[in-house]
Enzyme design. Structure first.
Site, PDB file in Angstrom:
ATOM      1  N   TYR A  11       0.828  -1.222   0.000  1.00  0.00           N
ATOM      2  CA  TYR A  11       0.000   0.000   0.000  1.00  0.00           C
ATOM      3  C   TYR A  11       0.861   1.270   0.000  1.00  0.00           C
ATOM      4  O   TYR A  11       0.776   2.098  -0.921  1.00  0.00           O
ATOM      5  CB  TYR A  11      -0.935  -0.064   1.218  1.00  0.00           C
ATOM      6  N   ASP A  31      10.215  -7.003  -3.408  1.00  0.00           N
ATOM      7  CA  ASP A  31       8.991  -7.368  -2.688  1.00  0.00           C
ATOM      8  C   ASP A  31       8.686  -8.827  -2.987  1.00  0.00           C
ATOM      9  O   ASP A  31       8.780  -9.248  -4.147  1.00  0.00           O
ATOM     10  CB  ASP A  31       7.811  -6.456  -3.133  1.00  0.00           C
ATOM     11  N   SER A 115       7.090   2.958  13.383  1.00  0.00           N
ATOM     12  CA  SER A 115       5.663   2.987  13.730  1.00  0.00           C
ATOM     13  C   SER A 115       5.426   3.619  15.095  1.00  0.00           C
ATOM     14  O   SER A 115       6.276   3.506  15.998  1.00  0.00           O
ATOM     15  CB  SER A 115       5.134   1.547  13.735  1.00  0.00           C
ATOM     16  N   TYR A 139       4.797  -6.717  17.227  1.00  0.00           N
ATOM     17  CA  TYR A 139       5.000  -5.868  16.039  1.00  0.00           C
ATOM     18  C   TYR A 139       5.749  -4.593  16.433  1.00  0.00           C
ATOM     19  O   TYR A 139       6.782  -4.253  15.850  1.00  0.00           O
ATOM     20  CB  TYR A 139       3.642  -5.546  15.398  1.00  0.00           C
ATOM     21  N   LYS A 143       9.678  -3.114  15.496  1.00  0.00           N
ATOM     22  CA  LYS A 143       9.981  -1.789  14.916  1.00  0.00           C
ATOM     23  C   LYS A 143      10.980  -1.050  15.811  1.00  0.00           C
ATOM     24  O   LYS A 143      11.888  -0.383  15.315  1.00  0.00           O
ATOM     25  CB  LYS A 143       8.694  -0.971  14.757  1.00  0.00           C
ATOM     26  N   ASN A 168      -1.520   6.584  11.918  1.00  0.00           N
ATOM     27  CA  ASN A 168      -2.375   5.785  11.031  1.00  0.00           C
ATOM     28  C   ASN A 168      -2.365   6.384   9.637  1.00  0.00           C
ATOM     29  O   ASN A 168      -2.661   7.575   9.487  1.00  0.00           O
ATOM     30  CB  ASN A 168      -3.798   5.734  11.568  1.00  0.00           C
ATOM     31  N   LEU A 190      -9.079   1.137  10.138  1.00  0.00           N
ATOM     32  CA  LEU A 190     -10.451   1.582  10.391  1.00  0.00           C
ATOM     33  C   LEU A 190     -11.136   2.164   9.147  1.00  0.00           C
ATOM     34  O   LEU A 190     -12.268   1.798   8.839  1.00  0.00           O
ATOM     35  CB  LEU A 190     -10.445   2.628  11.526  1.00  0.00           C
ATOM     36  N   PHE A 206     -15.172  -0.331  19.067  1.00  0.00           N
ATOM     37  CA  PHE A 206     -14.691  -0.989  20.293  1.00  0.00           C
ATOM     38  C   PHE A 206     -14.617   0.009  21.445  1.00  0.00           C
ATOM     39  O   PHE A 206     -13.634   0.704  21.620  1.00  0.00           O
ATOM     40  CB  PHE A 206     -13.311  -1.611  20.049  1.00  0.00           C
ATOM     41  N   ARG A 219      -7.581   8.588  17.374  1.00  0.00           N
ATOM     42  CA  ARG A 219      -6.336   8.226  16.703  1.00  0.00           C
ATOM     43  C   ARG A 219      -5.931   9.351  15.749  1.00  0.00           C
ATOM     44  O   ARG A 219      -6.765  10.144  15.309  1.00  0.00           O
ATOM     45  CB  ARG A 219      -6.512   6.920  15.896  1.00  0.00           C
ATOM     46  N   ARG A 279     -11.603  -3.094  23.478  1.00  0.00           N
ATOM     47  CA  ARG A 279     -10.684  -4.154  23.078  1.00  0.00           C
ATOM     48  C   ARG A 279      -9.464  -4.071  24.004  1.00  0.00           C
ATOM     49  O   ARG A 279      -8.943  -2.972  24.222  1.00  0.00           O
ATOM     50  CB  ARG A 279     -10.271  -3.892  21.629  1.00  0.00           C
ATOM     51  N   ALA A 280      -9.026  -5.225  24.495  1.00  0.00           N
ATOM     52  CA  ALA A 280      -7.879  -5.220  25.416  1.00  0.00           C
ATOM     53  C   ALA A 280      -6.664  -4.595  24.734  1.00  0.00           C
ATOM     54  O   ALA A 280      -6.399  -4.872  23.562  1.00  0.00           O
ATOM     55  CB  ALA A 280      -7.556  -6.652  25.835  1.00  0.00           C
TER      56      ALA A 280
HETATM   57  N1  LIG Z   1      -0.335   1.319   7.042  1.00  0.00           N
HETATM   58  C1  LIG Z   1      -0.105   1.956   8.192  1.00  0.00           C
HETATM   59  O1  LIG Z   1      -1.002   2.637   8.731  1.00  0.00           O
HETATM   60  C2  LIG Z   1       1.262   1.857   8.854  1.00  0.00           C
HETATM   61  C3  LIG Z   1       1.455   2.478  10.096  1.00  0.00           C
HETATM   62  C4  LIG Z   1       2.724   2.411  10.682  1.00  0.00           C
HETATM   63  C5  LIG Z   1       3.761   1.762  10.049  1.00  0.00           C
HETATM   64  N2  LIG Z   1       3.533   1.136   8.857  1.00  0.00           N
HETATM   65  C6  LIG Z   1       4.662   0.427   8.229  1.00  0.00           C
HETATM   66  O2  LIG Z   1       4.775   0.853   6.881  1.00  0.00           O
HETATM   67  C7  LIG Z   1       5.255  -0.217   6.062  1.00  0.00           C
HETATM   68  C8  LIG Z   1       4.323  -0.372   4.868  1.00  0.00           C
HETATM   69  O3  LIG Z   1       3.005  -0.595   5.348  1.00  0.00           O
HETATM   70  P1  LIG Z   1       1.829  -0.993   4.360  1.00  0.00           P
HETATM   71  O4  LIG Z   1       0.562  -0.612   5.035  1.00  0.00           O
HETATM   72  O5  LIG Z   1       2.120  -0.511   2.992  1.00  0.00           O
HETATM   73  O6  LIG Z   1       1.958  -2.576   4.412  1.00  0.00           O
HETATM   74  P2  LIG Z   1       1.860  -3.624   3.211  1.00  0.00           P
HETATM   75  O7  LIG Z   1       1.697  -4.969   3.856  1.00  0.00           O
HETATM   76  O8  LIG Z   1       0.846  -3.201   2.215  1.00  0.00           O
HETATM   77  O9  LIG Z   1       3.301  -3.532   2.545  1.00  0.00           O
HETATM   78  C9  LIG Z   1       4.410  -4.271   3.018  1.00  0.00           C
HETATM   79  C10 LIG Z   1       5.038  -4.933   1.809  1.00  0.00           C
HETATM   80  O10 LIG Z   1       6.162  -5.724   2.268  1.00  0.00           O
HETATM   81  C11 LIG Z   1       6.168  -6.939   1.517  1.00  0.00           C
HETATM   82  N3  LIG Z   1       6.916  -7.944   2.290  1.00  0.00           N
HETATM   83  C12 LIG Z   1       6.530  -8.549   3.451  1.00  0.00           C
HETATM   84  N4  LIG Z   1       7.475  -9.419   3.828  1.00  0.00           N
HETATM   85  C13 LIG Z   1       8.473  -9.367   2.909  1.00  0.00           C
HETATM   86  C14 LIG Z   1       9.727 -10.027   2.748  1.00  0.00           C
HETATM   87  N5  LIG Z   1      10.145 -10.945   3.614  1.00  0.00           N
HETATM   88  N6  LIG Z   1      10.482  -9.725   1.682  1.00  0.00           N
HETATM   89  C15 LIG Z   1      10.077  -8.800   0.774  1.00  0.00           C
HETATM   90  N7  LIG Z   1       8.911  -8.135   0.862  1.00  0.00           N
HETATM   91  C16 LIG Z   1       8.116  -8.432   1.932  1.00  0.00           C
HETATM   92  C17 LIG Z   1       4.709  -7.291   1.316  1.00  0.00           C
HETATM   93  O11 LIG Z   1       4.488  -8.155   0.222  1.00  0.00           O
HETATM   94  C18 LIG Z   1       4.088  -5.906   1.096  1.00  0.00           C
HETATM   95  O12 LIG Z   1       4.035  -5.578  -0.282  1.00  0.00           O
HETATM   96  C19 LIG Z   1       5.312  -1.450   6.953  1.00  0.00           C
HETATM   97  O13 LIG Z   1       6.653  -1.634   7.364  1.00  0.00           O
HETATM   98  C20 LIG Z   1       4.437  -1.069   8.123  1.00  0.00           C
HETATM   99  O14 LIG Z   1       4.846  -1.718   9.318  1.00  0.00           O
HETATM  100  C21 LIG Z   1       2.318   1.166   8.253  1.00  0.00           C
END
Ligand SMILES: NC(=O)c1ccc[n+]([C@@H]2O[C@H](COP(=O)([O-])OP(=O)(O)OC[C@H]3O[C@@H](n4cnc5c(N)ncnc54)[C@H](O)[C@@H]3O)[C@@H](O)[C@H]2O)c1
Length: 317
Positions: A11, A31, A115, A139, A143, A168, A190, A206, A219, A279-280
């Site tokens: 994403y 990826d 995060s 998680y 991070k 978020n 959400l 929740f 949030r 939610r806990a």
């Molecule tokens: N979406 C949010 O609100 C949010 C909030 C805080 C932090 N983050 C962090 O931002 C980053 C991106 O989030 P997102 O929402 O786009 O998540 P996402 O799951 O859509 O993207 C993560 C990507 O990493 C790839 N991936 C997972 N394991 C892998 C591996 N071993 N090797 C290669 N690729 C791998 C997945 O295929 C996916 O395309 C993440 O690290 C997430 O923890 C996201």
């Protein structure tokens, strides 16, 4: 300049790819598509479908790159509680491999997706980068471990890095090829879940007895386009052998009921929802202090909740 975008079919990563390409960067993507979608990869991008856990694939993906934006990883809180070992392996172990291969190829610039989950339950609001870090789930712990690993790597081996602690993330970007939607399965966020709510499967609220104005949790949300703007600014701000941490959010919060109200407006009718018990482990309020990013990166989010909700809705069409 060529940027390796790990997680570039996910994403947030796919949004980064789109925006970096539009700004003239050359892009490589690593990826494994475990959560991402290969159909997001634009023409002209070098795409390695491989894993962070495979050092040969990581080394290959780094070829000719000067910078890494590291989005890849596992990010489902509930899954991390059930499989902490998997989260440690992929997030911490995978980043260790990435840092080792970067050092071998003398690539010394990194922007990392950290995060708000690193902080856990806040003692003081809004949350500063200097606030205590007590993650309440594996998680968040991974991070935090990565942030600490990056700090050590900067001190010992001259890495220049920024960890961006997102709150978020919501919204979407429209490209020539259509909208880049958040396509998670399962979806735990959400805003898309409110927009998908149906009478048969209504979204759950929740807790309605939290110490907030309307009783629901608050949030902090940031639009994905604003978020990637901050990444580019962070990249340009990197300093030799230094690791900086920045919170990215809006600096103000929205309650769950306010999100539902914004979704009602965007969709044009009342969205079904049900009130359930707390939610806990959910803190009542999480809001970022974003003054460091404002001052040091000259960054400010420009898209409000209504824009995040309506862009998410358009991307789901
Ligand atoms: N979406 C949010 O609100 C949010 C909030 C805080 C932090 N983050 C962090 O931002 C980053 C991106 O989030 P997102 O929402 O786009 O998540 P996402 O799951 O859509 O993207 C993560 C990507 O990493 C790839 N991936 C997972 N394991 C892998 C591996 N071993 N090797 C290669 N690729 C791998 C997945 O295929 C996916 O395309 C993440 O690290 C997430 O923890 C996201």
């Amino acid at each position: 300049m060529r940027v390796l975008v790990t997680g570039g079919t996910g994403y947030i990563g796919s949004t980064a790819v789109e925006m970096l390409l539009n700004q003239g960067f050359d892009i490589s993507i690593l990826d494994d598509c475990s959560m991402g979608h290969a159909d997001t990869v634009p023409a002209g991008v070098r795409f390695i479908q491989g894993s962070l856990l495979n050092s040969d694939e990581v080394a290959d993906s780094l070829a000719d790159c000067q910078v890494v934006m590291h989005f890849a990883g596992k990010s489902l809180v509930g899954e991390s509680v059930k499989q902490p070992d998997l989260y440690h392996l992929v997030n911490v172990g995978g980043t260790r491999i990435l840092l080792d291969e970067m050092r071998k190829q003398s690539i010394s610039k990194l922007v990392f997706s950290s995060s708000a989950a690193t902080y856990g339950e806040p003692e003081v609001l809004p949350i500063l980068e200097t606030s205590p870090t007590n993650p309440t789930n594996p998680y968040g712990a991974t991070k935090l471990a990565i942030d600490q690993m990056i700090t050590s790597e900067a001190a010992a081996h001259g890495l220049s890095a920024a960890s961006l602690r997102y709150f978020n993330v919501a919204g979407a970007i429209k490209t020539d090829r259509g909208w880049l939607a958040e396509r998670h399965n399962p979806e735990t966020h959400l805003i898309p879940n409110v927009l998908r709510s149906t009478t048969e499967n209504p979204v759950k609220i929740f807790g309605t007895d939290w110490p907030t104005a309307d009783g629901t949790c608050i949030r902090d949300y940031v639009h994905v386009i604003d978020l990637i703007d901050a990444h580019v600014k962070a990249l340009h701000s990197l300093k030799d052998s230094a690791h900086e941490i920045y919170n990215l959010g809006s600096g103000s919060g929205y309650s769950v009921r306010e999100v539902v109200a914004a979704a009602n407006t965007a969709i044009g009718h009342q969205i079904p929802s049900i009130d359930t018990a707390r939610r806990a482990g959910d803190p009542a309020v999480l809001i970022a202090d974003i003054s460091k990013a404002k001052a040091r990166l000259d960054w400010e989010p420009t898209r409000d909740l209504n824009t995040m909700v309506s862009d998410t809705l358009k991307s789901m069409a």
